[in-house]
Design a protein around this motif. Structure first.
Motif, PDB file in Angstrom:
ATOM      1  N   LYS A 342      15.845  22.802  50.238  1.00  0.00           N
ATOM      2  CA  LYS A 342      16.340  23.198  48.918  1.00  0.00           C
ATOM      3  C   LYS A 342      16.636  21.920  48.140  1.00  0.00           C
ATOM      4  N   GLY A 343      15.910  21.682  47.060  1.00  0.00           N
ATOM      5  CA  GLY A 343      16.178  20.427  46.358  1.00  0.00           C
ATOM      6  C   GLY A 343      15.392  20.247  45.088  1.00  0.00           C
ATOM      7  N   ALA A 344      15.168  18.976  44.764  1.00  0.00           N
ATOM      8  CA  ALA A 344      14.547  18.632  43.480  1.00  0.00           C
ATOM      9  C   ALA A 344      13.846  17.294  43.608  1.00  0.00           C
ATOM     10  N   ASN A 345      13.071  16.980  42.589  1.00  0.00           N
ATOM     11  CA  ASN A 345      12.443  15.673  42.480  1.00  0.00           C
ATOM     12  C   ASN A 345      13.403  14.714  41.784  1.00  0.00           C
ATOM     13  N   TYR A 346      13.497  13.520  42.344  1.00  0.00           N
ATOM     14  CA  TYR A 346      14.402  12.489  41.829  1.00  0.00           C
ATOM     15  C   TYR A 346      13.569  11.385  41.197  1.00  0.00           C
ATOM     16  N   ILE A 347      13.873  11.068  39.938  1.00  0.00           N
ATOM     17  CA  ILE A 347      13.191   9.982  39.245  1.00  0.00           C
ATOM     18  C   ILE A 347      14.194   8.842  39.046  1.00  0.00           C
ATOM     19  N   PRO A 348      13.734   7.637  38.673  1.00  0.00           N
ATOM     20  CA  PRO A 348      14.687   6.547  38.411  1.00  0.00           C
ATOM     21  C   PRO A 348      15.713   6.958  37.362  1.00  0.00           C
ATOM     22  N   GLN A 349      16.940   6.512  37.547  1.00  0.00           N
ATOM     23  CA  GLN A 349      18.044   6.945  36.688  1.00  0.00           C
ATOM     24  C   GLN A 349      18.166   6.131  35.405  1.00  0.00           C
ATOM     25  N   HIS A 350      17.348   5.113  35.249  1.00  0.00           N
ATOM     26  CA  HIS A 350      17.439   4.255  34.059  1.00  0.00           C
ATOM     27  C   HIS A 350      16.121   3.513  33.931  1.00  0.00           C
ATOM     28  N   ASN A 633      17.025  14.762  37.424  1.00  0.00           N
ATOM     29  CA  ASN A 633      17.737  13.852  36.518  1.00  0.00           C
ATOM     30  C   ASN A 633      16.809  13.262  35.477  1.00  0.00           C
ATOM     31  N   ASP A 634      17.389  12.538  34.546  1.00  0.00           N
ATOM     32  CA  ASP A 634      16.645  11.834  33.499  1.00  0.00           C
ATOM     33  C   ASP A 634      16.914  10.341  33.578  1.00  0.00           C
ATOM     34  N   CYS A 635      16.066   9.561  32.892  1.00  0.00           N
ATOM     35  CA  CYS A 635      16.273   8.112  32.807  1.00  0.00           C
ATOM     36  C   CYS A 635      16.761   7.698  31.417  1.00  0.00           C
ATOM     37  N   TRP A 636      16.754   8.622  30.458  1.00  0.00           N
ATOM     38  CA  TRP A 636      17.228   8.330  29.091  1.00  0.00           C
ATOM     39  C   TRP A 636      17.502   9.663  28.391  1.00  0.00           C
ATOM     40  N   PRO A 637      18.050   9.663  27.181  1.00  0.00           N
ATOM     41  CA  PRO A 637      18.330  10.922  26.487  1.00  0.00           C
ATOM     42  C   PRO A 637      17.028  11.575  26.023  1.00  0.00           C
ATOM     43  N   VAL A 638      16.737  12.799  26.487  1.00  0.00           N
ATOM     44  CA  VAL A 638      15.422  13.371  26.244  1.00  0.00           C
ATOM     45  C   VAL A 638      15.442  14.874  26.493  1.00  0.00           C
TER      46      VAL A 638
END
Length: 858
Positions: A342-350, A633-638
Motif C-alpha cells: 500500500k503506497g505511492a510513488n515518491y519524487i524529489p521533494q525540491h 508529493n511535489d517538488c514545487w507549487p503546482v
C-alpha cells in the motif's frame, strides 16, 4: 502516531580528529565563491554555499528571482545554459602533509565538472549520482591551497553529445547526462537545469589501511536465532594484524570478534555473529520496525580504529514473480507472510536538493505512515534518495521500491557511458543495500514501454539499423549491467528490468508483473474503468488536483489569484491538464467558477477516482498484491497528481488514502447495476465484529439492510454482499441518501465506507450552516464542529498558512458533533481569521453566483 528513532548509518570516523582513528577528514564545505555570470553587473566573485546549487546562490544574492513564484521560471532559463565556476581557498598544515595518503572526496557534483587543485587538473566528472575520490597529496602544499570547480552547462552538453552520436535517442535532454531527469522539466515540475557542488566535499587522510565500509548478509533467521555475516571492506598497502568486533550498542554486549591479517591482496574480511531471540523488523501496520544498533570496529595492532554504526533490521523480503494460471504474479513476502503493498510513488521533494534537511525527509515519510502505507517507490526520473531518507524509512517501516535513475527515454550504450553507469550502480547498491527498508531494485521507469508503445521510432524517424543499435543498448544496460551489479553486491534482493513490464494498452499488462494504468487521465476513460482493470501489481496510476489555497497565495502575485490566470497556468505543466480536469468535473456535473471552488472540487474528484482504483486493487487480492498511486508529493507549487502539496498540505486524496489503506478496509462498490461489499483484512490475526449495511438519509435517519456477526480471517478478503442494485437502492434515493457499510470490531474500532450512488453535482443537498468553536491545545487547536443540516465533504483550510488537520473532507450530520485537531503554530486571533470552511452545497452556491466569472482555459 509512530515516532521515528534515528541512529544514522554513518562512518563515525568521518568527523573525528582523534590520532588513533584510521581515517581522518578535513571539511571543505566552507569559504566557497562562485563567479558571477556576465549577464549581471555585480562583483565578479561572490560567496557561495556548499552543498548548494548555482540557482540558490544566485537567489541569495538577489541576482535572479525565485523561480517558484509566479512565472519566474521562464526568466531564469539562461542559468542552465551557462557554464559556472566555483573556487575555495583552504589551508593545510604540516601535520596533515605527513599523512601517507591524502584524497579529495566530492560526495556529489552536478554534473559535468572539471576539478583543479592549485592549477592542476585532478579529474573530470560526468555523473551526478557518483562519488568522486582522487589522490591529491602531490598537488597539495603547506599553507594556502586553491580548489576550483568548473561546471559545464548540462543543457548545452546535450546539443554536443546528440550531434556526436549521429542518430536520435527518444526522450528528453537528459538522455546523455547522468543527471536527475526531472531537472529538465516534467509534466509536474519546472525546468531548472542546475549545476553545483550538491553534496559534501572534504579531504580524507589515511596511512596503511583504508576501511571502505561494512556490508551485512543474513544467513539464517529463526525465532531462536538470527545468524548474520559482516563483511569488512578494507584497502591495505602493507600487511598488518587487526581485530574485528561487533557490538550491540543498546545492550553494550559484544556479539563477536575475530583476529585477522590485513594484506594488500585481500579486500574483504568476514565476521559472523548471531542475535538470540531476534525481534523481527516489520513494515508499517504489521508490527514494530525493530532496529538493532550495531557498531562495527576494526582495530589494528597499533591501536588505530575504524568504527561504523549500522541500523540492522532482522527480516526477510522476497518478491515472488512466477508463472501462474493468470500470467505472472508479483507480490512481496515479508518474514514469510504475503503482504499487500500500500503506497505511492515518491519524487524529489525540491528542485534544489541541498535545500532539504533531515526533517523534510521525515515529514514526507510521516505522511506515508499516517496514511497507513507500507511502501514508497523511488521513481527513476529523480535521484537516489539521501541517506536520511532511507534512515527514516528504516525506522518507520516503509519499504522502498528503488528504481535506478533512468526514465522515459532511450540511452546511449557506448563503452564510456556503460562504464559510467556500471560504477554508478555499484556505488548506489553498496550504499543502500544495508537498509532493511530496501525491498527491490528496478532498472528503469517506462523505458521499455516507451520503446514498444510510444511510436518513438516513427516520431524520430529512426532507421532500422539505428533502431537495432538502440535496443541492443537497452538490453546491455538493463538486462546485463544493472542486474549484474545487483547480483554481485546485493544478491538477496529482487531485480526487474523495467516498470511496467507491458504498456497499459495491452490486456497482458493486467496479467503479468507491474502495471502502469493511464487509461484514466491520458486516455480520458471514465473512473469506472478502474473497476475493470485489475493488474497483478499496480505501480502507477493517478489523477490531478490543485494544491491548497495557502500554497497558491504564496506564489501568485496580486491580481493573479484567480481561476486560470496566467500565473496559475505557469504552475500547470501538463499541456491539457486543466482541460482534462474540466472534462472529468463535467462528468460529475461540477462547474467550479472560483479558484477556491476549483481547488475544492478538483480535490474531491481526484479522491473519488484514485480512491476507486485503490479500493478495487485491495478487494481483488491475491490477484492484485500492490497499489502505488502517482504521486505522494511535489517538488514545487503546482497542480499535479500528488496527494499532498509541496508545503505538506493534504489534499482530499490523502485523507481518502488513509481510510483505504487502513488495516481493515470496507469495500462498497456499485457498478453496472450491482452492489458488492467486501471486507479486506491486512493484519496477521483474525478479527471478530459485526458487519452492518444501511441507507442513511440527509437527516441522519438510518435504515438497516444487513447485519451479521462475523470473524474476518487474517490477511483475507471476505465477500459480504453481492446483489442487484435495485434490491437495496430505490431510484428515489438518488440525490438524497447514501449507502453505508461498516465493520464494528469487538474492541470498538469502526471501519466504514459510505457512498452517494449519483454524481456529486446531482446531489440534492440542503443549505447547511456549519459552525466551529476553536480551543488552543498543545501543538495547535481543537475544533468542535456542528451543522444545522447535512453538510457533505466538509473541508477545513487556512487561507495563508500551512497546517495539518487530523480529519478533513468528512460528512457532518445535524444533531452530532465532530472534534478535529489542527496542527499549527498560529496565534489564536490569526488562526480564527484564517480558518475557512467549505462544503459541497456551499461550493455549489459559490459556483452559481460566480458562473459569469469563469474563464475558459484556452
Amino acid at each position: 502516531m509512530k515516532k521515528f528513532v534515528y541512529i544514522a548509518w554513518i562512518f563515525l570516523v568521518a568527523c573525528s580528529t582523534d590520532s588513533q582513528m584510521l581515517v581522518k577528514t578535513v571539511d571543505l564545505t566552507g569559504d566557497w565563491q562562485f563567479e558571477v555570470n556576465s549577464q549581471t553587473d555585480s562583483a565578479r566573485w561572490m560567496q557561495a554555499r556548499v552543498p548548494g546549487t548555482i540557482h540558490t546562490d544566485l537567489i541569495r544574492h538577489n541576482l535572479i528571482p525565485d523561480p517558484y513564484l509566479a512565472c519566474n521560471e521562464a526568466e531564469v532559463q539562461w542559468v542552465g545554459r551557462e557554464d559556472w565556476n566555483y573556487r575555495n581557498t583552504f589551508s593545510v598544515d604540516k601535520a596533515l602533509m605527513k599523512q601517507e595518503h591524502i584524497e579529495l572526496v566530492f560526495e556529489g557534483l552536478d554534473t559535468y565538472a572539471s576539478v583543479k587543485l592549485n592549477g592542476h587538473q585532478l579529474f573530470v566528472a560526468n555523473n551526478m549520482f557518483r562519488r568522486w575520490v582522487v589522490e591529491c597529496k602531490s598537488m597539495l602544499r603547506p599553507g594556502k591551497n586553491t580548489l576550483e570547480v568548473q561546471f559545464e552547462s548540462a543543457e548545452n552538453r546535450f546539443l554536443h553529445d546528440s550531434t556526436q552520436l549521429g542518430y536520435p535517442l527518444p526522450g528528453g535532454r537528459w538522455v546523455f547526462a547522468r543527471k536527475a531527469a526531472y531537472h529538465f522539466g516534467w509534466d509536474w515540475g519546472p525546468k531548472l537545469v542546475t549545476a553545483g557542488i550538491w553534496k559534501p566535499v572534504y579531504l580524507r587522510t589515511w596511512q596503511k589501511h583504508l576501511p571502505e565500509g561494512v556490508q551485512l548478509y543474513t544467513k539464517k533467521i529463526t525465532d531462536e536465532e538470527a545468524i548474520i555475516e559482516a563483511e569488512f571492506h578494507v584497502r591495505s598497502v602493507e600487511t598488518g594484524d587487526a581485530v574485528l568486533r561487533v557490538t550491540d550498542l543498546r545492550s553494550g554486549m559484544e556479539l563477536s570478534s575475530a583476529n585477522v591479517v590485513l594484506t594488500k591482496e585481500q579486500k574483504k574480511y568476514s565476521l559472523s555473529f548471531s542475535i538470540k531471540n531476534p525481534k523481527r523488523w516489520w513494515p508499517n501496520g504489521l508490527g514494530k520496525s525493530h532496529l538493532y544498533a550495531l557498531e562495527f570496529t576494526l582495530e589494528t595492532s597499533r591501536g588505530e580504529q575504524y568504527k561504523q554504526v549500522i541500523n540492522h533490521g532482522v527480516r526477510t523480503v522476497e518478491v515472488i514473480a512466477e508463472a501462474d494460471s493468470i500470467g505472472e504474479s508479483m507480490y512481496l513476502k515479508i518474514n514469510g507472510e504475503p503482504v499487500f503493498m500500500k503506497g505511492a510513488n515518491y519524487i524529489p521533494q525540491h528542485n534544489f536538493l541541498p535545500e532539504l534537511s533531515r526533517s523534510d525527509y521525515a515529514k514526507v515519510v510521516q505522511t506515508a505512515v499516517k496514511s497507513n502505507m507500507n511502501m514508497l517507490r523511488v521513481w527513476g526520473g529523480g535521484i537516489y534518495g539521501s541517506d536520511a531518507f532511507y534512515d527514516v524509512c528504516d525506522s518507520a517501516g516503509i519499504l522502498v521500491w528503488q528504481d535506478f535513475m533512468f526514465a522515459c527515454a532511450m540511452y546511449p550504450s557506448d563503452s564510456a557511458f556503460v562504464a559510467n553507469v556500471q560504477q554508478e550502480a555499484r556505488e548506489q547498491v553498496l550504499r543502500l543495500r544495508n537498509h532493511p527498508a530496501l525491498a527491490m531494485w528496478c532498472g528503469n521507469n517506462e523505458v521499455a514501454e516507451g520503446w514498444v508503445n510510444w511510436q518513438w521510432q516513427k516520431t524520430h524517424a529512426i532507421q532500422p539499423a539505428d533502431s537495432a543499435t538502440i535496443w541492443h543498448g537497452y538490453q546491455k544496460i538493463f538486462r546485463e549491467v544493472l542486474p549484474a551489479q545487483v547480483e554481485k553486491y546485493d544478491s538477496e534482493r529482487f531485480y526487474v528490468h523495467s516498470s511496467p513490464l507491458i504498456g497499459w494498452g495491452h490486456e497482458e499488462s493486467m496479467q503479468r508483473g507491474s502495471a502502469h494504468y493511464w487509461g484514466v487521465w491520458w486516455g480520458m476513460e471514465p473512473f469506472e474503468k478502474y473497476l475493470e482493470k485489475v493488474p497483478r501489481f499496480m505501480s502507477e496510476f493517478g489523477f490531478q488536483a490543485m494544491p491548497a489555497l495557502a500554497t497558491w497565495n504564496e506564489v501568485l502575485p496580486e491580481g493573479q489569484d484567480t481561476l486560470f490566470s496566467s500565473a496559475l497556468r505557469c504552475h500547470q505543466k501538463h499541456k491539457t491538464g486543466y482541460q482534462t480536469i474540466d472534462t472529468y468535473l463535467a462528468r460529475e456535473y461540477l462547474f467550479p467558477a472560483t479558484l477556491e471552488d476549483y481547488i475544492y472540487q478538483s480535490q474531491l474528484l481526484q479522491a473519488k477516482g484514485v480512491g476507486m482504483a485503490i479500493e478495487n486493487h485491495r478487494r481483488n487480492q491475491p490477484r492484485c498484491m500492490g497499489t502505488l498511486y502517482w504521486q505522494l508529493n511535489d517538488c514545487w507549487p503546482v497542480t499535479s497528481w500528488s496527494g499532498m502539496d509541496v508545503n505538506g498540505n493534504w489534499k482530499a486524496l490523502q485523507y481518502k488514502v488513509r481510510d483505504l489503506f487502513d488495516n481493515v478496509m470496507v469495500s462498497l462498490i456499485e457498478h453496472k447495476g450491482e452492489i458488492e461489499v467486501k471486507l479486506v483484512s491486512g493484519v496477521l490475526h483474525d478479527i471478530s465484529g459485526r458487519f452492518v449495511l444501511d441507507v442513511v438519509d440527509f437527516n441522519g435517519t438510518e435504515h438497516e439492510l444487513e447485519s451479521a456477526a462475523i470473524t474476518l480471517s487474517a490477511n483475507s478478503v471476505r465477500q459480504m454482499v453481492s446483489v442487484d442494485s435495485h434490491f437495496y437502492w430505490n431510484k428515489k434515493y438518488e440525490g438524497n441518501k447514501l449507502l453505508r457499510a461498516r465493520f464494528i470490531t469487538e474492541d470498538g474500532s469502526v471501519y466504514v465506507n459510505q457512498k452517494f450512488l449519483s454524481p456529486m453535482g446531482k446531489l440534492q443537498l440542503p443549505d447547511a450552516d456549519v459552525t466551529v468553536l476553536s480551543r488552543a491545545v498543545k501543538g495547535g487547536y481543537e475544533l468542535t464542529m456542528r451543522t444545522s443540516a447535512f453538510a457533505a465533504f466538509v473541508q477545513l483550510s487556512l487561507e495563508h498558512h500551512h497546517a495539518w488537520f487530523d480529519q478533513n473532507y468528512f460528512h457532518l450530520w445535524p444533531g452530532s458533533t465532530r472534534k478535529v485537531f489542527c496542527q499549527t503554530d498560529l496565534a489564536p486571533e490569526e488562526f480564527n481569521n484564517q480558518l475557512q470552511i467549505l462544503h459541497l452545497q456551499k461550493s455549489f452556491s459559490n459556483s452559481q453566483k460566480n458562473s459569469v466569472l469563469r474563464t475558459k482555459y484556452q
